[in-house]
Write a protein that holds these residues in place. Structure first.
Motif, PDB file in Angstrom:
ATOM      1  N   LEU A 404      17.687 -19.138   3.106  1.00 34.43           N
ATOM      2  CA  LEU A 404      16.668 -20.085   3.537  1.00 34.43           C
ATOM      3  C   LEU A 404      15.978 -19.606   4.811  1.00 34.43           C
ATOM      4  O   LEU A 404      14.744 -19.595   4.911  1.00 34.43           O
ATOM      5  N   LEU A 405      16.767 -19.189   5.785  1.00 26.27           N
ATOM      6  CA  LEU A 405      16.189 -18.693   7.031  1.00 26.27           C
ATOM      7  C   LEU A 405      15.284 -17.489   6.786  1.00 26.27           C
ATOM      8  O   LEU A 405      14.201 -17.375   7.381  1.00 26.27           O
ATOM      9  N   SER A 406      15.708 -16.610   5.908  1.00 29.10           N
ATOM     10  CA  SER A 406      14.924 -15.401   5.623  1.00 29.10           C
ATOM     11  C   SER A 406      13.566 -15.751   5.023  1.00 29.10           C
ATOM     12  O   SER A 406      12.552 -15.113   5.357  1.00 29.10           O
ATOM     13  N   GLN A 407      13.533 -16.764   4.162  1.00 32.66           N
ATOM     14  CA  GLN A 407      12.255 -17.182   3.578  1.00 32.66           C
ATOM     15  C   GLN A 407      11.305 -17.726   4.635  1.00 32.66           C
ATOM     16  O   GLN A 407      10.081 -17.673   4.458  1.00 32.66           O
ATOM     17  N   HIS A 408      11.869 -18.232   5.728  1.00 29.46           N
ATOM     18  CA  HIS A 408      11.045 -18.729   6.824  1.00 29.46           C
ATOM     19  C   HIS A 408      10.803 -17.663   7.891  1.00 29.46           C
ATOM     20  O   HIS A 408      10.410 -17.997   9.013  1.00 29.46           O
ATOM     21  N   GLN A 409      11.075 -16.405   7.547  1.00 35.02           N
ATOM     22  CA  GLN A 409      10.790 -15.269   8.428  1.00 35.02           C
ATOM     23  C   GLN A 409      11.637 -15.297   9.702  1.00 35.02           C
ATOM     24  O   GLN A 409      11.213 -14.841  10.762  1.00 35.02           O
ATOM     25  N   ILE A 410      12.849 -15.819   9.584  1.00 34.47           N
ATOM     26  CA  ILE A 410      13.766 -15.864  10.727  1.00 34.47           C
ATOM     27  C   ILE A 410      14.764 -14.718  10.608  1.00 34.47           C
ATOM     28  O   ILE A 410      15.406 -14.554   9.565  1.00 34.47           O
ATOM     29  N   THR A 411      14.892 -13.946  11.656  1.00 33.87           N
ATOM     30  CA  THR A 411      15.803 -12.812  11.680  1.00 33.87           C
ATOM     31  C   THR A 411      17.221 -13.285  11.982  1.00 33.87           C
ATOM     32  O   THR A 411      17.446 -14.052  12.919  1.00 33.87           O
TER      33      THR A 411
END
Length: 843
Positions: A404-411
């Motif tokens: 989920l975080l990755s889809q929101h461009q969060i490293t």
């Protein structure tokens, strides 16, 4: 009277079809080589409700005909309808659009101002399928941008790149278009009570699983949302316009919304730009003589909506709400409202959005650039450096959280050694999420535990702390001392291939893995016999001894009749990433033996989920989605008014989601009570749970919503205080902490007694005075995140969060909250899973 009816009939015929001249003024000139909508779909826009396949067909034809337009399929809905996105700009730029996009994104990392770059504007329509004016408008907007001629359109296309999302919810749009069109006569009915204007259950508002996709921008549970967010970040638009409808007796709304209800992480400049573009909407609607309003009703708080997600991502999100004809024509307090008029208003504000964005192009570009360039400064201003997150013994929930975080461009990074923060221990391999990255504001929003607010009135939820929803332990990192993280990012744990051990006495797998219920259900469905350990034990393995918790599933070799059961077991376990343990003996060094009566036989659940009029389509859909996606069970969804004619003996479980069950006939009530008495398991949550108490299937006391409201002193209040009082009395959506009895079968698989739950209803299930009934109770200080008035919080404290008891040979389970809220509550949903497989252990 007869003359009036005749006039209305003639009028309805005149209003049923509108040519392009109705939507565009006489000064508009169009390229005759560009196909008009009616030339492709076979009727004028607004005469019928467009179906998704017609919409996509026209837009493909348009893209083929116009050098200004390109079209791309960015994904597919649950029902495999294409999700298309049009990119529209001047012809010279269109031929080099990928380079334009790359330059737009690269500029967000450069300090130099962008002087000649276009503003990127996203126009999104009809995320609610029964708000159809948007998707029908999309055809007209696309036609105008493709075919209009003259200096104005040339300038607009020179100053902008337009991303047009014609149908955010094609499955819901298809459902509603079928409803509205199937009830359309040659003579239109404007009666609000006519069947055309009153949809049956479920409405076209929702998607295939009856979810509200406008609440899924942050949660990303559905393919429509995942495709959209990927495309959003692929471009990072400067403006996102989100077109909706509201009740027929309204007028037209556009943002700004209520100023005090804007999330504090949204920059003030975002709101001033919204207001600047809003002046263009006001001017256009004034010229058209249309009623409208702003700064009322709607807010900018929850970041999971189409008009607010952009605000935490450097864009300007703008909500539009058009009074709905809910069909082709309807009488309202503002006169006769026709479907073509609703489309025209949406067209007016679609074009005013583009004009406003073009006029404010440089300001929008500068704002977005500053938003991302200031991220490092924003991170440094905080008194902490990031978050560490752990899922304990369940890798799956952690993996889903990272996805989920990755889809929101969060490293996301990974701890290279263990770390202790206060009394919390985090191990090597756990997550580290640094604040020092472009999405610092979104990270702060996702992890927010705010409980006090400037304005306590919320249009949607006030708390959505994502690690709480996933039941993940987390903590702020305030010092770099002892912190060592991998630079390569987080890596999911890989499970080696498992070869069946033909000599194994039994196999076992942990119930702590989120997909353990899915594995168990597949095995039971395939005919493999299984047991659950109701008490802990230690077993002998080839490589030594291992302790197993209560809730461990055991597959004894001696019970199996299926010839290839070992192969089936190993294959299914590998597919779901669950590790099997081969046990060499039924005699255990400690705890119960494998032949113990405390090894309870397990059976495939046969689930009846009550739906239909009177029940919440959202919550029924959420249970259906959870069972289908996470457990692999296809529930039988049966309408409430059909229950009296159903043979309940075919089912092991009956589920009552939130709803009004007063509509159950006496015959159905008697049948349900008899079925439970004979051994059925009934689950009820929210008003479903209340029904269980009210009909004495569960011996418990409740404090009703009315009683809770009575605790608020209303002396001296004036009429202007009415809305504020209502906001204090309700729980719009907050997160509460509960304490689990980890020894209870319905709590198997949890390794932490503190379980966060989501609450958006104000009634209380009193804790039981009798022992063993309360599976979970609210903590003494239960509010973890979001808003709830202290008077409500004090009543909820120490009350029951999950209660289970026997009724005859059956089991009754009640929960005052929805454990599968919006599909992303990976923590509390495990309580529901346990009820499916372990309920008989309550006896």
């Amino acid at each position: 009277m007869h003359r009036l009816l005749l006039v209305l009939c003639v009028l309805s015929l005149q209003l049923s079809a509108k040519p392009l001249s109705f939507y565009f003024d006489d000064t508009s000139q169009f390229d005759p080589a560009i196909p008009k909508p009616h030339e492709v779909i076979g009727y004028d826009v607004g005469e019928w409700h467009v179906r998704p396949e017609q919409l996509v067909q026209y837009l493909n034809v348009l893209a083929e005909a116009s050098p200004r337009v390109s079209i791309k399929t960015i994904g597919y809905s649950h029902e495999r309808r294409p999700l298309v996105l049009l990119t529209i700009t001047e012809q010279a730029r269109q031929s080099n659009i990928e380079a334009v996009k790359s330059a737009h994104l690269a500029a967000l990392e450069q300090p130099q101002p962008r002087k000649d770059a276009p503003a990127v504007v996203w126009l999104g329509y009809s995320v609610h399928g029964n708000e159809p004016s948007g998707s029908n408008t999309a055809m007209l907007v696309a036609y105008y941008l493709a075919a209009a001629q003259g200096e104005n359109i040339d300038a607009l296309l020179r100053d902008t790149v337009i991303l047009l999302d014609p149908s955010l919810n094609p499955d819901g749009l298809a459902r509603f278009a079928s409803w509205a069109n199937s009830h359309r006569g040659a003579v239109l009915s404007s009666d609000p009570e006519h069947r055309e204007h009153v949809e049956r259950w479920p409405s076209g508002r929702t998607n295939h699983y009856w979810f509200d996709l406008n609440r899924d921008w942050l949660l990303l549970q559905h393919p429509e949302s995942r495709a959209r967010i990927a495309a959003f970040h692929d471009w990072k638009p400067n403006v996102l316009a989100d077109f909706h409808e509201m009740g027929p007796n309204s007028s037209y709304f556009f943002q700004p919304g209520i100023p005090s209800r804007t999330h504090p992480l949204t920059p003030e400049r975002n709101q001033s730009l919204t207001a600047a573009i809003g002046q263009f909407h006001a001017d256009a609607l004034d010229q058209a003589g249309q009623l409208y309003f702003t700064q009322e009703s709607f807010d900018d708080f929850y970041y999971g909506k189409g008009s607010t997600y952009p605000d935490i991502n450097g864009s300007v999100g703008i909500l539009f709400e058009q009074a709905s004809s809910r069909g082709h024509m309807q009488q309202t307090i503002n006169g006769l409202l026709t479907f073509p008029q609703t489309i025209k208003n949406q067209l007016i504000t679609s074009l005013s959005t583009l004009q406003g964005a073009a006029a404010n192009r440089q300001a929008l570009l500068d704002y977005q650039q500053h938003f991302y360039l200031s991220a490092e400064k924003e991170a440094k201003q905080q008194d902490y450096q990031g978050y560490v997150v752990s899922a304990g013994q369940d890798p799956y929930r952690l993996e889903q959280f990272v996805a989920l975080l990755s889809q929101h461009q969060i490293t996301v990074k990974q701890l290279e050694k263990s770390l202790k923060i206060k009394d919390q221990q985090f191990k090597k391999g756990d997550l580290y999420i640094p604040l020092a990255q472009p999405q610092v504001r979104l990270i702060k929003a996702m992890f927010s535990e705010q409980t006090h607010f400037k304005d306590n009135t919320f249009y949607d939820v006030s708390g959505w702390t994502l690690p709480y929803a996933y039941d993940l332990d987390f903590a702020r990192v305030t010092s770099s001392w002892g912190l060592k993280v991998s630079e390569s990012g987080w890596q999911a744990r890989s499970l080696a291939a498992q070869t069946p051990d033909d000599s194994a006495y039994a196999y076992a797998f942990s119930w702590q893995h989120y997909l353990a219920p899915k594995l168990l259900n597949r095995l039971l469905t395939d005919g493999i016999e299984a047991r659950v350990a109701l008490q802990p034990f230690t077993a002998k393995l080839t490589e030594g001894e291992q302790q197993f918790e209560a809730g461990t599933v055991v597959i004894p070799a001696g019970l199996q009749d299926l010839d290839n059961w070992r192969t089936v077991l190993a294959e299914q376990a590998v597919k779901l990433g669950i590790e099997l343990k081969a046990i060499s003996s039924g005699l255990t060094p400690e705890g119960i033996d494998l032949g113990s009566r405390r090894m309870m036989p397990l059976h495939t659940p046969q689930v009846l989920l009550v739906g239909g009029l009177g029940t919440s389509q959202y919550e029924v859909g959420e249970i259906w989605y959870h069972l289908d996606r996470h457990v692999g069970i296809a529930p039988s969804i049966i309408e409430l008014d059909r229950l009296e004619r159903v043979d309940l003996s075919r089912y092991s479980h009956l589920v009552l989601a939130d709803g009004r069950y007063s509509a159950l006939s006496k015959k159905a009530q008697a049948a349900i009570i008899s079925w439970v008495q004979k051994g059925g398991v009934i689950w009820g949550h929210k008003r479903g749970a209340q029904w269980l108490v009210e009909h004495q299937l569960l011996k418990a006391e409740i404090i009703s919503t009315k009683e809770l409201r009575a605790t608020f002193d209303t002396q001296g209040l004036r009429f202007k205080d009415k809305e504020q009082l209502a906001a204090q009395q309700r729980i719009a959506g907050a997160i509460f902490g509960t304490q689990l009895d980890l020894s209870h079968p319905l709590a198997f698989g949890f390794d932490n007694a503190m379980l966060p739950v989501f609450k958006n209803s104000a009634w209380v299930l009193q804790a039981s005075e009798a022992p063993f009934r309360d599976v979970a109770v609210y903590q003494p200080q239960p509010l973890l995140a979001g808003y709830a008035d202290e008077r409500n919080v004090s009543q909820i404290a120490k009350s029951s969060a999950l209660m289970a008891d026997t009724y005859g040979k059956g089991v009754v389970i009640a929960m005052p909250d929805n454990p599968v809220f919006r599909g992303f509550w990976y923590g509390s949903s495990r309580l529901f899973n346990n009820a499916l497989f372990f309920s008989q252990a309550v006896h």
